[in-house]
Motif scaffolding. Structure first.
Motif, mmCIF file in Angstrom:
data_model
loop_
_atom_site.group_PDB
_atom_site.id
_atom_site.type_symbol
_atom_site.label_atom_id
_atom_site.label_comp_id
_atom_site.label_asym_id
_atom_site.label_seq_id
_atom_site.Cartn_x
_atom_site.Cartn_y
_atom_site.Cartn_z
ATOM 1 N N GLU A 23 0.826 -1.208 0.000
ATOM 2 C CA GLU A 23 0.000 0.000 0.000
ATOM 3 C C GLU A 23 0.861 1.261 0.000
ATOM 4 O OE1 GLU A 23 -3.028 2.805 0.150
ATOM 5 O OE2 GLU A 23 -2.955 0.746 -0.562
ATOM 6 N N SER A 24 1.935 1.253 0.783
ATOM 7 C CA SER A 24 2.815 2.425 0.831
ATOM 8 C C SER A 24 3.491 2.656 -0.512
ATOM 9 C CB SER A 24 3.872 2.247 1.937
ATOM 10 O OG SER A 24 3.252 2.149 3.206
ATOM 11 N N MET A 25 3.862 1.584 -1.197
ATOM 12 C CA MET A 25 4.460 1.721 -2.524
ATOM 13 C C MET A 25 3.447 2.261 -3.529
ATOM 14 S SD MET A 25 6.852 -1.687 -2.792
ATOM 15 C CE MET A 25 7.371 -1.258 -4.448
ATOM 16 N N ARG A 26 2.182 1.836 -3.385
ATOM 17 C CA ARG A 26 1.142 2.372 -4.263
ATOM 18 C C ARG A 26 0.985 3.874 -4.046
ATOM 19 N NH1 ARG A 26 -3.583 4.337 -4.217
ATOM 20 N NH2 ARG A 26 -3.770 4.129 -1.960
ATOM 21 N N GLN A 27 0.985 4.295 -2.777
ATOM 22 C CA GLN A 27 0.877 5.721 -2.476
ATOM 23 C C GLN A 27 2.076 6.489 -3.025
ATOM 24 O OE1 GLN A 27 -0.118 6.625 1.652
ATOM 25 N NE2 GLN A 27 -1.018 4.602 1.862
ATOM 26 N N MET A 28 3.264 5.902 -2.889
ATOM 27 C CA MET A 28 4.464 6.551 -3.402
ATOM 28 C C MET A 28 4.359 6.772 -4.912
ATOM 29 S SD MET A 28 7.520 7.754 -2.688
ATOM 30 C CE MET A 28 8.215 6.957 -1.228
ATOM 31 N N ARG A 29 3.850 5.765 -5.621
ATOM 32 C CA ARG A 29 3.676 5.887 -7.065
ATOM 33 C C ARG A 29 2.687 7.012 -7.404
ATOM 34 N NH1 ARG A 29 0.815 1.222 -8.299
ATOM 35 N NH2 ARG A 29 -1.046 2.503 -8.098
ATOM 36 N N ASP A 30 1.596 7.099 -6.638
ATOM 37 C CA ASP A 30 0.599 8.138 -6.893
ATOM 38 C C ASP A 30 1.174 9.526 -6.630
ATOM 39 O OD1 ASP A 30 -1.189 6.167 -7.542
ATOM 40 O OD2 ASP A 30 -2.298 6.254 -5.650
ATOM 41 N N PHE B 92 8.864 11.649 1.356
ATOM 42 C CA PHE B 92 9.952 11.367 2.293
ATOM 43 C C PHE B 92 9.444 10.536 3.471
ATOM 44 C CE2 PHE B 92 12.152 15.420 0.735
ATOM 45 C CZ PHE B 92 12.998 14.705 -0.093
ATOM 46 N N ALA B 93 8.213 10.854 3.926
ATOM 47 C CA ALA B 93 7.633 10.095 5.037
ATOM 48 C C ALA B 93 7.403 8.639 4.638
ATOM 49 C CB ALA B 93 6.321 10.739 5.484
ATOM 50 N N LEU B 94 6.964 8.416 3.402
ATOM 51 C CA LEU B 94 6.749 7.049 2.933
ATOM 52 C C LEU B 94 8.067 6.289 2.806
ATOM 53 C CD1 LEU B 94 3.953 7.486 0.241
ATOM 54 C CD2 LEU B 94 3.803 6.149 2.342
ATOM 55 N N GLU B 95 9.112 6.966 2.343
ATOM 56 C CA GLU B 95 10.421 6.317 2.271
ATOM 57 C C GLU B 95 10.870 5.862 3.652
ATOM 58 O OE1 GLU B 95 13.117 8.995 0.457
ATOM 59 O OE2 GLU B 95 12.232 8.825 -1.540
ATOM 60 N N SER B 96 10.683 6.729 4.632
ATOM 61 C CA SER B 96 11.044 6.388 6.009
ATOM 62 C C SER B 96 10.183 5.242 6.524
ATOM 63 C CB SER B 96 10.880 7.621 6.902
ATOM 64 O OG SER B 96 11.138 7.309 8.249
ATOM 65 N N GLU B 97 8.896 5.277 6.182
ATOM 66 C CA GLU B 97 7.983 4.218 6.615
ATOM 67 C C GLU B 97 8.391 2.868 6.047
ATOM 68 O OE1 GLU B 97 3.596 3.403 5.189
ATOM 69 O OE2 GLU B 97 3.590 4.887 6.817
ATOM 70 N N ARG C 262 11.400 1.893 5.170
ATOM 71 C CA ARG C 262 12.600 1.426 5.881
ATOM 72 C C ARG C 262 12.231 0.882 7.258
ATOM 73 N NH1 ARG C 262 14.719 6.268 3.769
ATOM 74 N NH2 ARG C 262 14.604 7.270 5.826
ATOM 75 N N TRP C 263 11.285 1.547 7.916
ATOM 76 C CA TRP C 263 10.840 1.109 9.244
ATOM 77 C C TRP C 263 10.149 -0.250 9.156
ATOM 78 C CZ3 TRP C 263 5.625 1.439 11.508
ATOM 79 C CH2 TRP C 263 5.625 1.204 12.883
ATOM 80 N N LEU C 264 9.349 -0.455 8.117
ATOM 81 C CA LEU C 264 8.689 -1.748 7.932
ATOM 82 C C LEU C 264 9.718 -2.859 7.734
ATOM 83 C CD1 LEU C 264 5.751 -0.670 5.591
ATOM 84 C CD2 LEU C 264 5.552 -1.402 7.978
ATOM 85 N N ASP C 265 10.767 -2.580 6.955
ATOM 86 C CA ASP C 265 11.834 -3.566 6.775
ATOM 87 C C ASP C 265 12.490 -3.906 8.117
ATOM 88 O OD1 ASP C 265 11.395 -3.670 4.068
ATOM 89 O OD2 ASP C 265 13.020 -2.295 3.541
#
Length: 205
Positions: A122-129, A154-159, A161-164
């Protein structure tokens, strides 16, 4: 008394002159690119509180009979203080995702890896949008909108990394405890991209 972002966001809109209630709603929506939309009731409730607290005052009516409000000296001082005050950890930490995962890792039988993977897609989908929206934005006319998109990206990128980090931590602890590891997740970029291309589930935008 602690005031929220809506309170300060609307007060800041008075910096360039008097306004009426519905005008505030339209300007906030425009300046944030539709990412921070309020209903009319929220706007007028907040406006009443700003007036009650002495931060704005009525300055008559416009040609259409709408009550106009302007920022007061007290409001200008309060706004300047807000701009100068850093956002604290209390405002940053209230995340539904953080709460969900904090509870999941301590809940028996919760599929933490599944939760992480679903959120990653979902976060990757948001990043694409957001990337697409930023690509189509006008740098001359939509600078504020582009900066807001940058913040979200930037917040999604951090998110991500946090998920990983969460996934790796949970797997490490399960191995140390001798628990069976969950089924491996296909982390190939192509596989995640294909998942991100899937339409959202019913009821999600």
């Amino acid at each position: 008394m602690r005031r929220g972002a809506v309170h300060w966001g609307l007060l800041a809109l008075f910096s360039d002159g008097p306004k009426y209630g519905y005008q505030l709603r339209t300007e906030l929506d425009t300046r944030t690119g539709g990412m921070w939309t309020l209903n009319v009731g929220q706007v007028y409730t907040t406006l009443e509180r700003l007036h009650r607290d002495g931060l704005v005052d009525t300055v008559g009516q416009n040609d259409e009979g709408r009550t106009m409000y302007a920022i007061t000296e007290q409001g200008q001082a309060a706004l300047a203080e807000w701009f100068a005050t850093p956002v604290t950890g209390a405002e940053r930490s209230r995340s539904e995702l953080a709460m969900k995962l904090a509870i999941a890792v301590t809940t028996p039988h919760a599929d933490v890896t599944g939760i992480v993977q679903a959120q990653r897609v979902e976060s990757m989908r948001q990043m694409r949008d957001y990337t697409d929206l930023r690509r189509r934005a006008d740098p001359e006319q939509e600078q504020a909108w582009m900066l807001l998109l940058d913040h979200l990206m930037f917040a999604l990128e951090s998110e991500l990394r946090w998920l990983d980090h969460i996934e790796a931590t949970v797997l490490r602890r399960r191995r140390a405890a001798g628990s069976p590891a969950p089924a491996p997740v296909d982390r190939r970029p192509g596989a995640l991209a294909e998942a991100a291309e899937q339409p959202p589930a019913a009821g999600k935008r």
